[in-house]
Structures are given as C-alpha cells and as structure tokens.
Design a protein around this motif. Sequence first.
Motif, PDB file in Angstrom:
ATOM      1  N   LEU A 174      -7.359  13.022   4.910  1.00 29.82           N
ATOM      2  CA  LEU A 174      -7.105  13.906   6.047  1.00 29.82           C
ATOM      3  C   LEU A 174      -6.911  13.141   7.354  1.00 29.82           C
ATOM      4  O   LEU A 174      -6.406  13.701   8.334  1.00 29.82           O
ATOM      5  CB  LEU A 174      -8.267  14.890   6.213  1.00 29.82           C
ATOM      6  N   TYR A 175      -7.299  11.887   7.358  1.00 29.86           N
ATOM      7  CA  TYR A 175      -7.226  11.081   8.583  1.00 29.86           C
ATOM      8  C   TYR A 175      -5.910  10.309   8.684  1.00 29.86           C
ATOM      9  O   TYR A 175      -5.403  10.075   9.774  1.00 29.86           O
ATOM     10  CB  TYR A 175      -8.415  10.122   8.604  1.00 29.86           C
ATOM     11  N   TYR A 176      -5.319   9.932   7.529  1.00 28.13           N
ATOM     12  CA  TYR A 176      -4.140   9.067   7.515  1.00 28.13           C
ATOM     13  C   TYR A 176      -2.902   9.633   8.213  1.00 28.13           C
ATOM     14  O   TYR A 176      -2.111   8.867   8.775  1.00 28.13           O
ATOM     15  CB  TYR A 176      -3.759   8.709   6.074  1.00 28.13           C
ATOM     16  N   PRO A 177      -2.658  10.961   8.221  1.00 29.22           N
ATOM     17  CA  PRO A 177      -1.392  11.434   8.801  1.00 29.22           C
ATOM     18  C   PRO A 177      -1.174  11.071  10.261  1.00 29.22           C
ATOM     19  O   PRO A 177      -0.039  11.067  10.715  1.00 29.22           O
ATOM     20  CB  PRO A 177      -1.460  12.960   8.619  1.00 29.22           C
ATOM     21  N   LEU A 178      -2.230  10.801  11.023  1.00 27.16           N
ATOM     22  CA  LEU A 178      -2.081  10.453  12.437  1.00 27.16           C
ATOM     23  C   LEU A 178      -2.736   9.105  12.694  1.00 27.16           C
ATOM     24  O   LEU A 178      -3.728   8.740  12.055  1.00 27.16           O
ATOM     25  CB  LEU A 178      -2.726  11.524  13.321  1.00 27.16           C
ATOM     26  N   SER A 179      -2.173   8.405  13.647  1.00 33.14           N
ATOM     27  CA  SER A 179      -2.730   7.096  13.998  1.00 33.14           C
ATOM     28  C   SER A 179      -4.020   7.258  14.789  1.00 33.14           C
ATOM     29  O   SER A 179      -4.290   8.333  15.361  1.00 33.14           O
ATOM     30  CB  SER A 179      -1.706   6.300  14.815  1.00 33.14           C
ATOM     31  N   PRO A 180      -4.846   6.223  14.857  1.00 35.21           N
ATOM     32  CA  PRO A 180      -6.105   6.328  15.630  1.00 35.21           C
ATOM     33  C   PRO A 180      -5.887   6.696  17.087  1.00 35.21           C
ATOM     34  O   PRO A 180      -6.698   7.431  17.676  1.00 35.21           O
ATOM     35  CB  PRO A 180      -6.714   4.926  15.474  1.00 35.21           C
ATOM     36  N   VAL A 181      -4.810   6.203  17.709  1.00 35.79           N
ATOM     37  CA  VAL A 181      -4.553   6.527  19.123  1.00 35.79           C
ATOM     38  C   VAL A 181      -4.298   8.019  19.287  1.00 35.79           C
ATOM     39  O   VAL A 181      -4.793   8.661  20.236  1.00 35.79           O
ATOM     40  CB  VAL A 181      -3.360   5.707  19.640  1.00 35.79           C
ATOM     41  N   PHE A 202       1.542  12.850   2.922  1.00 36.32           N
ATOM     42  CA  PHE A 202       0.516  11.911   2.497  1.00 36.32           C
ATOM     43  C   PHE A 202      -0.178  12.367   1.217  1.00 36.32           C
ATOM     44  O   PHE A 202      -0.640  11.551   0.423  1.00 36.32           O
ATOM     45  CB  PHE A 202      -0.515  11.702   3.603  1.00 36.32           C
ATOM     46  N   LEU A 203      -0.265  13.677   1.009  1.00 33.23           N
ATOM     47  CA  LEU A 203      -0.906  14.173  -0.205  1.00 33.23           C
ATOM     48  C   LEU A 203       0.009  14.047  -1.423  1.00 33.23           C
ATOM     49  O   LEU A 203      -0.440  13.762  -2.524  1.00 33.23           O
ATOM     50  CB  LEU A 203      -1.337  15.625  -0.009  1.00 33.23           C
ATOM     51  N   THR A 204       1.299  14.298  -1.241  1.00 34.07           N
ATOM     52  CA  THR A 204       2.242  14.222  -2.367  1.00 34.07           C
ATOM     53  C   THR A 204       2.720  12.800  -2.619  1.00 34.07           C
ATOM     54  O   THR A 204       3.036  12.441  -3.753  1.00 34.07           O
ATOM     55  CB  THR A 204       3.454  15.123  -2.102  1.00 34.07           C
ATOM     56  N   ILE A 205       2.805  11.988  -1.563  1.00 38.74           N
ATOM     57  CA  ILE A 205       3.181  10.568  -1.710  1.00 38.74           C
ATOM     58  C   ILE A 205       2.047   9.752  -1.109  1.00 38.74           C
ATOM     59  O   ILE A 205       2.127   9.267   0.026  1.00 38.74           O
ATOM     60  CB  ILE A 205       4.515  10.250  -1.004  1.00 38.74           C
ATOM     61  N   PRO A 206       0.977   9.575  -1.833  1.00 39.64           N
ATOM     62  CA  PRO A 206      -0.220   8.956  -1.241  1.00 39.64           C
ATOM     63  C   PRO A 206      -0.023   7.460  -1.000  1.00 39.64           C
ATOM     64  O   PRO A 206       0.890   6.833  -1.541  1.00 39.64           O
ATOM     65  CB  PRO A 206      -1.295   9.209  -2.296  1.00 39.64           C
ATOM     66  N   LYS A 207      -0.895   6.917  -0.217  1.00 39.25           N
ATOM     67  CA  LYS A 207      -0.868   5.505   0.135  1.00 39.25           C
ATOM     68  C   LYS A 207      -1.560   4.686  -0.947  1.00 39.25           C
ATOM     69  O   LYS A 207      -2.761   4.811  -1.168  1.00 39.25           O
ATOM     70  CB  LYS A 207      -1.563   5.294   1.492  1.00 39.25           C
TER      71      LYS A 207
END
Length: 521
Positions: free
Chosen positions: A222-229, A309-314
């Motif tokens: 849930l965190y990966y879609p947006l950058s920390p900034v 990100f859920l369908t094409i995960p890292k």
Amino acid sequence: MLWARVADEDRLLVWVTKVLVVTRLPRPSLHPLLSTHWTLANMNVMVVNAETDHMPHSSPRCGVFVHLPYTVSGMAETVRVASWTPTQGLNILSTQLTLYPEKGANFHGAPVTLGANTLPPYWQQWEVLNSEGGKEMRYAGRSWLMIELVAHKLNFTPVQVLTNNWAEVMALIKERAIYISPVVYTVMPHQLAFNDYTTFIEPDTLTFSMAVPSLAPRWQALYYPLSPVVWFLVLLSILVYPAVLLLLSYNRSEGGLRVMVVMEATATLLGQPLPRHLPYHTSLRLLVGAWLVFGVIFATAYRGNLTAFLTIPKFPPRAETLHQLIMTDAMVTVPWDDGDDLKVFFGESGSPDTQELSRRMYKVWDTETGMRQATYMNEAYVYIRKVLEMTIAQHFTSHDGQPQLYVAQENISPGIAAWPIIRDAFFKHTLDWCVNALVESGLSEKWMSDTLDIARRDSRILRRQEQEASENTPSTDVARRVAPALTMTHMQGLFFLLLPGFLLGTVSFVVEFLMGKVVVG
C-alpha cells in the motif's frame, strides 16, 4: 630445425623442417616411412630423396616426393612430383600436383571421425527405424548443419564415434581416435597441451541460471504507489488543512459546525461522501472546494498506481553478474563431465570472483538435474548460455509461457569458444576457412536462432496441450492469463491496515463504555 631419427641409425638421418625433409633411402622404403610417421604423412612436407646410380662417375640426382594421405583410390600414396640434378635443376613431372599440395582440401570421401553428445541446441541425435526395420541415427542442431556443409566442401564422410559424456570425447581427441568434436567448447589454456581448437566460432558464453525470484507477502504494497516525498506532503496537508479551516471559521456563527466540517472534509481522502451541511461563507466554501479537488486527484492517482502495483508487483532484485552471484552466497553446480575442467579453468584465473566461484562449485549428473536443483535450492547452474536457454524453453516453462528460471545477462568468462580438434591437424587450415565462411556469412547465428525458436514454439504447444488435457477448460486458462487473481502476496498490506483499525475501535469502545459506567455511577 628439428632432428628426428626415423629409421636405422647407421643408414638414415632425416633433417626435418616445416617444409623440407632430406633423406637417402631406397625408393620402396619411402612409402612405409611416410605412412607410419605422422608428421611426415600429414603435415605439408616435401621429401627430397638423394638417389644414386650404380654406374661409376654418375651425376647425383634427387627425387622429390610428397605423401598424400587421401586419394581417389581411397589409399594413401607417396607420389614423385619432381626430380633434381645439378645440370638440369628442378624438373616438375606433373602440372596436376604441386610441391606442397593442400592435403586437407579434399578427403576424396574418406571417413573422418567425430565426437559429440546430445547438447541442444548445438547437437541433437536420436534413433529412428528405417525402411528395412533397422535403426539409424538422425541429427539436428546448429553444429550438425555446420559440419554437414563442411563435410560437403572438404569431401569427407562424417562418422560419429559414440561416447557417453564430454570427458570421454576430449580423451579420445587427445588419443587421436577422434579428429573433430563439432560442438563449441570453451578454449581453456590447460587443454592446449593435449588438443587444438578451430578458429573462433562464438564468444565464450559461459554464464549461470537461477530461479526467478518469487514474491514474498509485503505490507508495503500500500505504500509503494507513492514516493516518500509525496506521502510526506500529503500528511503535511492533512495537518495544515484543519488548522486553516479553524482559523477561517473563528468567531463566525458556524462554530458548532467546525469540528464536523473538519472531520468530514478530511474523510474525503478516504472516499467518504460530502457532509449534508456546508459552510455559508465564501472563504470557507473556497477552502473546502480546493480540498475536495485535491482529494479527488489524490485518490484517483493513488488508486491507479495501487492497481498497477498490485497486478504488476515489484519483484526483488536478482543476480545478473558474477559479482552479484558471489554476493548471494549461493552454491554453484556444473555438469559432471565438464565439472573438473571448469573448476580448474576458473580456479587458475587471477580474478577473486572466479576463484571463489571455483571453490563453490560441485558436480551434478547433467544439465536438467542442475537446473531443477536451482529452482528449489537457491543455487546457480553454470553452463553455455544457449544450452541454458534451450533447456528452460523445453523443461522449465509453464503453460502460459512464464519461465521458472532466468539466464544472467553477463557472461562470466571473457574468452572464446571453438571446436576441439586433434593437435597438429593437417586439415586445420581448410577447416578454419570453412568455419570462418559459415560464421562471417551469418549462417551460424541464423541456424542457432531458428533452433531456439522451434524449441520455444514446441514447448508452448506441448504445455498448452497438457494444460487443456488436465483441466479440459481452455477458456478458463485464457481468462486466468489475461486477469490473474490477486493473492495474499498482493493484499497483505490491506489486512495489516485493517487489523490496527479493529483493535483501535475495540479499545475506544471499551474506554467509552467504562467512562459511561463511571459517569452513571
């Protein structure tokens, strides 16, 4: 100049160079001598034999001979091509033969022994029944296509010597029982003392194969879609917005609405509906409207990226170079028949990484066994790149075309690969010319590409047929490939977020219930 004593010590002393042998023998003794002595029989050597007549005071005369190991008659022959006398000089007897004929240019249909084992896509062999009910061998692969054209050009008949492994092939080449092994082999310095190689055929493609990294469940999905900034700015906006809203609504008649508006407006980020009562003042309406626009854009962007990100995960990183492989601490397997040579080859290298690679190596029975171990034991299998790709296409690809193993991008040996042949081969020059013609014309790469494409296509068809036969629902299979189901690997973060919410809700309920009891009491 090399001294070589090849006959009776009292009667003969031969002076051998690369091009000339001077001797004094009766003519009938020349052919047995040349046919039994490998250097004189097969190298491009001219023999000058000093001949004397029994007549007194006769002038000296020399006969010039060459030995032809392959002729039209099928037998080796020693042919007189010229004579020499002090008065007449050199007299060429025939225009059809030269003093230094190219002995490897035409084998006149003679058999030439080959050594090769099944090694797709280079060499494939299998037995079939012929029309008479007997068994005969059939061949395919790039190496077979190349040696077939070479045999046609040099006019020889390839005869395969059946062997059990590549170590046996190399041993027979050292013993000169096999002339050529038409499958590329890494040119290893420690092998040059026993055998030779043809000219360059392809770069040395020794590399490694490992299992494709699997996806471990991660709450960070849930965190990966947006950058920390971006996350920091969103959090800052959530903290600043209520403060500005309270400041604008201060001392207005809508004080009772303040807390409700703040809570409702903040909830818009979570997809909640708008409140029934909105502020009447223009400044507050503009602020809430700007916040709603921000919430819509943020929620839309987050949902879109979250779906991706859920369908094409890292996937986790994987080793693509030798140094990255060494850093993984994974053990390394090599085939049984080539394992000793590869350990010596890498162990004698000056690179610390290749020396460490040699220390980690241990042998397995064959390529398929080593790659199967790599799928579930976190090991690497080292071998020729095209062989790894062919094996993955044939045995380690799922019905939907997804490989279970990958081949590293970097080769771990910066050398060359060629065909092993016997040392001091008289046919090396002509064989190199034929091999160069096939490589430089692009036929070698074309045949390799075609062989791999056919293997991948056949593998896909076979896997699809097996899948359809087991499930008998091809339409479901297609739907699964188009829209794969989300698993716990993808959705773990959602449940990790839901669990603290349940806990906090339960705690607040208990606190409110106890406080109510205290107030009533």
